[in-house]
Design a protein around this motif. Structure first.
Motif, PDB file in Angstrom:
ATOM      1  N   GLY A  74       0.819  -1.205   0.000  1.00  0.00           N
ATOM      2  CA  GLY A  74       0.000   0.000   0.000  1.00  0.00           C
ATOM      3  C   GLY A  74       0.852   1.254   0.000  1.00  0.00           C
ATOM      4  N   PRO A  75       0.186   2.406   0.019  1.00  0.00           N
ATOM      5  CA  PRO A  75       0.904   3.678  -0.111  1.00  0.00           C
ATOM      6  C   PRO A  75       1.858   3.979   1.047  1.00  0.00           C
ATOM      7  CG  PRO A  75      -1.437   4.057   0.333  1.00  0.00           C
ATOM      8  CD  PRO A  75      -1.260   2.588   0.110  1.00  0.00           C
ATOM      9  N   ARG A  76       1.582   3.436   2.227  1.00  0.00           N
ATOM     10  CA  ARG A  76       2.462   3.692   3.380  1.00  0.00           C
ATOM     11  C   ARG A  76       3.142   2.406   3.845  1.00  0.00           C
ATOM     12  NH1 ARG A  76      -1.171   7.281   7.301  1.00  0.00           N
ATOM     13  NH2 ARG A  76       0.251   6.313   8.751  1.00  0.00           N
ATOM     14  N   ALA A  77       3.540   1.588   2.889  1.00  0.00           N
ATOM     15  CA  ALA A  77       4.145   0.295   3.197  1.00  0.00           C
ATOM     16  C   ALA A  77       5.465   0.465   3.943  1.00  0.00           C
ATOM     17  CB  ALA A  77       4.368  -0.491   1.917  1.00  0.00           C
ATOM     18  N   ALA A  78       5.634  -0.346   4.984  1.00  0.00           N
ATOM     19  CA  ALA A  78       6.874  -0.338   5.760  1.00  0.00           C
ATOM     20  C   ALA A  78       7.455  -1.752   5.848  1.00  0.00           C
ATOM     21  CB  ALA A  78       6.612   0.209   7.160  1.00  0.00           C
ATOM     22  N   ASN A  79       6.853  -2.691   5.092  1.00  0.00           N
ATOM     23  CA  ASN A  79       7.281  -4.081   5.051  1.00  0.00           C
ATOM     24  C   ASN A  79       7.263  -4.745   6.435  1.00  0.00           C
ATOM     25  OD1 ASN A  79       7.903  -6.221   3.331  1.00  0.00           O
ATOM     26  ND2 ASN A  79      10.078  -6.083   3.829  1.00  0.00           N
ATOM     27  N   VAL A  80       6.236  -4.422   7.226  1.00  0.00           N
ATOM     28  CA  VAL A  80       6.065  -5.027   8.546  1.00  0.00           C
ATOM     29  C   VAL A  80       4.591  -5.287   8.821  1.00  0.00           C
ATOM     30  CG1 VAL A  80       8.101  -3.950   9.593  1.00  0.00           C
ATOM     31  CG2 VAL A  80       5.893  -2.836   9.805  1.00  0.00           C
ATOM     32  N   ILE A  81       4.367  -6.183   9.752  1.00  0.00           N
ATOM     33  CA  ILE A  81       3.056  -6.340  10.383  1.00  0.00           C
ATOM     34  C   ILE A  81       3.267  -5.917  11.825  1.00  0.00           C
ATOM     35  CG2 ILE A  81       1.331  -7.995  11.200  1.00  0.00           C
ATOM     36  CD1 ILE A  81       1.771  -9.547   8.618  1.00  0.00           C
ATOM     37  N   ARG A  82       2.396  -5.057  12.292  1.00  0.00           N
ATOM     38  CA  ARG A  82       2.548  -4.536  13.649  1.00  0.00           C
ATOM     39  C   ARG A  82       1.404  -5.046  14.519  1.00  0.00           C
ATOM     40  NH1 ARG A  82       2.853   0.969  12.610  1.00  0.00           N
ATOM     41  NH2 ARG A  82       0.711   1.306  13.247  1.00  0.00           N
ATOM     42  N   LEU A  83       1.750  -5.625  15.653  1.00  0.00           N
ATOM     43  CA  LEU A  83       0.762  -6.024  16.644  1.00  0.00           C
ATOM     44  C   LEU A  83       0.820  -5.008  17.773  1.00  0.00           C
ATOM     45  CD1 LEU A  83       1.446  -9.868  16.892  1.00  0.00           C
ATOM     46  CD2 LEU A  83      -0.225  -8.690  15.467  1.00  0.00           C
ATOM     47  N   GLU A  84      -0.348  -4.533  18.204  1.00  0.00           N
ATOM     48  CA  GLU A  84      -0.421  -3.537  19.257  1.00  0.00           C
ATOM     49  C   GLU A  84      -1.363  -4.018  20.358  1.00  0.00           C
ATOM     50  OE1 GLU A  84       0.008   0.301  16.236  1.00  0.00           O
ATOM     51  OE2 GLU A  84      -1.838   0.030  17.380  1.00  0.00           O
ATOM     52  N   VAL A  85      -0.981  -3.758  21.595  1.00  0.00           N
ATOM     53  CA  VAL A  85      -1.843  -3.994  22.754  1.00  0.00           C
ATOM     54  C   VAL A  85      -2.036  -2.645  23.412  1.00  0.00           C
ATOM     55  CG1 VAL A  85      -2.121  -5.164  24.973  1.00  0.00           C
ATOM     56  CG2 VAL A  85      -0.962  -6.335  23.086  1.00  0.00           C
ATOM     57  N   TRP A  86      -3.263  -2.137  23.377  1.00  0.00           N
ATOM     58  CA  TRP A  86      -3.589  -0.822  23.931  1.00  0.00           C
ATOM     59  C   TRP A  86      -4.024  -0.969  25.383  1.00  0.00           C
ATOM     60  CZ3 TRP A  86      -5.752   3.554  20.572  1.00  0.00           C
ATOM     61  CH2 TRP A  86      -5.091   3.600  19.340  1.00  0.00           C
ATOM     62  N   TYR A  87      -3.615  -0.004  26.190  1.00  0.00           N
ATOM     63  CA  TYR A  87      -3.938  -0.050  27.615  1.00  0.00           C
ATOM     64  C   TYR A  87      -4.220   1.349  28.143  1.00  0.00           C
ATOM     65  CZ  TYR A  87       0.962   1.324  27.997  1.00  0.00           C
ATOM     66  OH  TYR A  87       2.153   1.976  27.851  1.00  0.00           O
ATOM     67  N   THR A  88      -4.827   1.395  29.301  1.00  0.00           N
ATOM     68  CA  THR A  88      -5.166   2.643  29.957  1.00  0.00           C
ATOM     69  C   THR A  88      -4.172   2.923  31.081  1.00  0.00           C
ATOM     70  OG1 THR A  88      -7.000   3.910  30.893  1.00  0.00           O
ATOM     71  CG2 THR A  88      -6.793   1.626  31.635  1.00  0.00           C
ATOM     72  N   ASN A  89      -4.127   4.155  31.546  1.00  0.00           N
ATOM     73  CA  ASN A  89      -3.350   4.578  32.721  1.00  0.00           C
ATOM     74  C   ASN A  89      -1.843   4.372  32.578  1.00  0.00           C
ATOM     75  OD1 ASN A  89      -2.757   5.637  35.197  1.00  0.00           O
ATOM     76  ND2 ASN A  89      -3.571   3.927  36.376  1.00  0.00           N
TER      77      ASN A  89
END
Length: 120
Positions: A61-76
């Motif tokens: 895609g247009p903003r390709a970085a050749n990675v898959i990113r996994l994110e875990v979002w948290y509070t505080n």
């Protein structure tokens, strides 16, 4: 809502794991399944801090970085001891194999969420 501005995320952050294509689809699936099941089952302590998980496909895609990113979002994000405990438990969950043994976990970056124009 999966936005930094959401009340639950505005003072939080996320852990970010960048996976290169050479990790292999099977390993990406295992990490993702472990995270989702750990979140749904509330087995990643402190479970009440987790606000969501995200898989970001940056392979093309247009903003390709050749990675898959996994994110875990948290509070505080201000509770640094709880954030460190959560990170350790997220990494342990991700690395747990089906037979219960511990595999490797990709490098983790911690990112604080901060709504533009606000500080916490």
């Amino acid at each position: 809502r999966p936005e930094w501005e959401d009340e639950m995320n505005a003072t939080g952050g996320h852990f970010q794991f960048q996976l290169r294509p050479n990790v292999g689809g099977g390993q990406v699936d295992e990490y993702w399944n472990n995270l989702v099941l750990g979140m749904i089952g509330a087995t990643i302590e402190p479970a009440n801090m987790i606000t969501g998980v995200r898989l970001v496909d940056k392979l093309s895609g247009p903003r390709a970085a050749n990675v898959i990113r996994l994110e875990v979002w948290y509070t505080n994000n201000d509770d640094s001891a709880a954030v460190q405990t959560l990170r350790k438990n997220v990494e342990k969950c991700m690395a747990t194999r089906l037979d219960g043994s511990q595999g490797s976990v990709p490098k983790c970056e911690t990112k604080a969420h901060q709504t533009p124009g606000k500080s916490h």
